[in-house]
Design an enzyme around this catalytic site. Structure first.
Site, PDB file in Angstrom:
ATOM      1  CG  ASP A 179      -7.718  -4.382   3.909  1.00 29.16           C
ATOM      2  OD1 ASP A 179      -8.621  -4.870   4.346  1.00 29.16           O
ATOM      3  OD2 ASP A 179      -6.968  -3.819   2.395  1.00 29.16           O
ATOM      4  CE  LYS A 189       1.448 -18.270  -1.791  1.00 33.15           C
ATOM      5  NZ  LYS A 189       0.595 -19.188  -1.553  1.00 33.15           N
ATOM      6  CG  ASP A 218     -11.826  -6.861   5.618  1.00 35.70           C
ATOM      7  OD1 ASP A 218     -12.160  -5.555   6.814  1.00 35.70           O
ATOM      8  OD2 ASP A 218     -12.787  -5.691   4.388  1.00 35.70           O
ATOM      9  CG  ASP A 256      -2.231 -20.410  -0.060  1.00 44.84           C
ATOM     10  OD1 ASP A 256      -1.865 -20.240   0.911  1.00 44.84           O
ATOM     11  OD2 ASP A 256      -1.983 -20.846  -1.159  1.00 44.84           O
ATOM     12  CE1 TYR A 284      -3.335  -2.918  -0.315  1.00 44.58           C
ATOM     13  CE2 TYR A 284      -3.784  -2.666   2.059  1.00 44.58           C
ATOM     14  CZ  TYR A 284      -3.911  -2.902   0.598  1.00 44.58           C
ATOM     15  OH  TYR A 284      -5.017  -3.447   1.220  1.00 44.58           O
TER      16      TYR A 284
END
Length: 353
Positions: A242, A186, A246, A218, A135
């Site tokens: 993020d 990852k 959620d 994942d 970001y």
């Protein structure tokens, strides 16, 4: 105590009003000062983070934040869009540690989209690094290549020091809870997160009382749905955090129930519900204010040094839920439940205090 109140856009004003109502009922020596941010900042001063708002946020002991954004702002230049104001605020104040609890209240286990036995008793905390990663990484942008084809570029990058400080926050949080920490990365594909894993392992040597495990992002996304109660504390980077936070929010029955805290190295923080501005229901008195009220409780506990009052607010929320009062997002057609609007729910929590 000085609290900067930044309602923002959409349902922001409605939910913030109820949180302030609850805080005032506690009769603490708190001075509330309101300022525009996001789309409201653009309309007031041509900037999603007006200089006066940033100054107020710097001077305050804590920041209570609503929500930002709306379709009317989608055509603005990228640097004028509401979300840029929040990103800049996090960066300017050094709010690097995002704490997102996902707690399933006994009364709301039936509201989850998963079977009650899968989520009942769930109590996990996601610690998300907030000021690094893709970001904020440079270079970034959209460029036109020779021949006219466009290319978008974003850069995922982390410094060792950024990883170490968020790892310490997560280890300390785990030490106060179930002493289990899962680091999500990852590392099999991304060198950035390979470094993440190495640094977290190194930091873990100072916390022998905390069980450290690692999981690819994942797999973590799958495990949150398959067996969420295996987790105590999850620590991960900005992008993965993020998405996962959620996802975790829906385990609780509604995104309208989840608070969050974004903290700097000295404990100052910005406290906000994790949901968005919901422009489709703004002004209709149907939004759930409980995530914002619970964010205010986190503010009392973490930034204002008032844990007893924080516990009182949380107990009041539980009492209201036990009474059967529900906003639309957590209402089910079940005997004993009553629908409530935004104001009614806020007033009920204030009265329960």
């Amino acid at each position: 105590m000085k609290v900067a109140v930044l309602p923002g856009d959409g349902i922001g004003k409605e939910i913030i009003a109820q949180a302030v109502k609850v805080l005032r009922r506690l009769a603490l020596p708190i001075e509330f000062q309101e300022a525009p941010v996001g789309g409201a900042g653009v309309e007031a001063a041509g900037d999603p983070l007006p200089e006066a708002t940033l100054k107020l946020a710097r001077e305050a002991d804590a920041i209570l934040f609503g929500a930002i954004g709306g379709p009317q702002y989608d055509t603005l230049p990228r640097d004028k869009r509401p979300e840029r104001g929040l990103l800049r605020l996090r960066k300017e104040l050094g709010l690097f540690a995002n704490l997102r609890p996902a707690l399933v209240y006994e009364e709301l286990a039936q509201a989850s989209t998963l079977r009650p036995e899968v989520v009942a008793g769930l109590d996990l905390l996601i610690v998300r690094e907030l000021t690094g990663d893709i970001y904020f990484g440079e270079p970034r942008g959209i460029a036109t290549l020779p021949g006219g084809e466009r290319e978008g570029v974003n850069t995922m990058r982390y410094r060792e020091s950024e990883i170490r400080r968020i790892a310490r926050v997560a280890f300390e949080a785990a030490r106060q809870r179930g002493r289990k920490l899962c680091s999500v990365d990852k590392a099999n594909v991304l060198e950035t997160t390979e470094l993440w894993k190495q640094v977290v392992i190194e930091e873990g040597k100072a916390y022998p009382d905390v069980e450290l495990t690692h999981m690819y992002v994942d797999n973590c996304a799958m495990q949150l749905v398959r067996n969420p109660k295996q987790f105590d504390v999850i620590v991960t980077g900005n992008l993965f955090g993020d998405i996962l936070s959620d996802e975790a929010s829906m385990l609780t029955g509604s995104i309208g129930m989840l608070p969050s805290a974004s903290m700097d190295e000295k404990g100052k923080g910005l406290f906000e519900p994790i949901h968005g501005s919901a422009p489709d229901i703004a002004g209709k008195d149907v939004a759930n204010p409980l995530a914002t009220i619970l964010s205010a409780a986190m503010m009392l506990r973490y930034a204002l040094g008032r844990p007893a009052e924080a516990a009182r607010v949380e107990a009041a929320v539980r009492q209201v839920l036990k009474s059967g009062l529900r906003t639309a997002d957590i209402y089910t057609d079940t005997a004993g439940l009553r629908r409530a609007g935004t104001r009614q729910m806020g007033e009920a929590v204030a009265a329960a205090l």
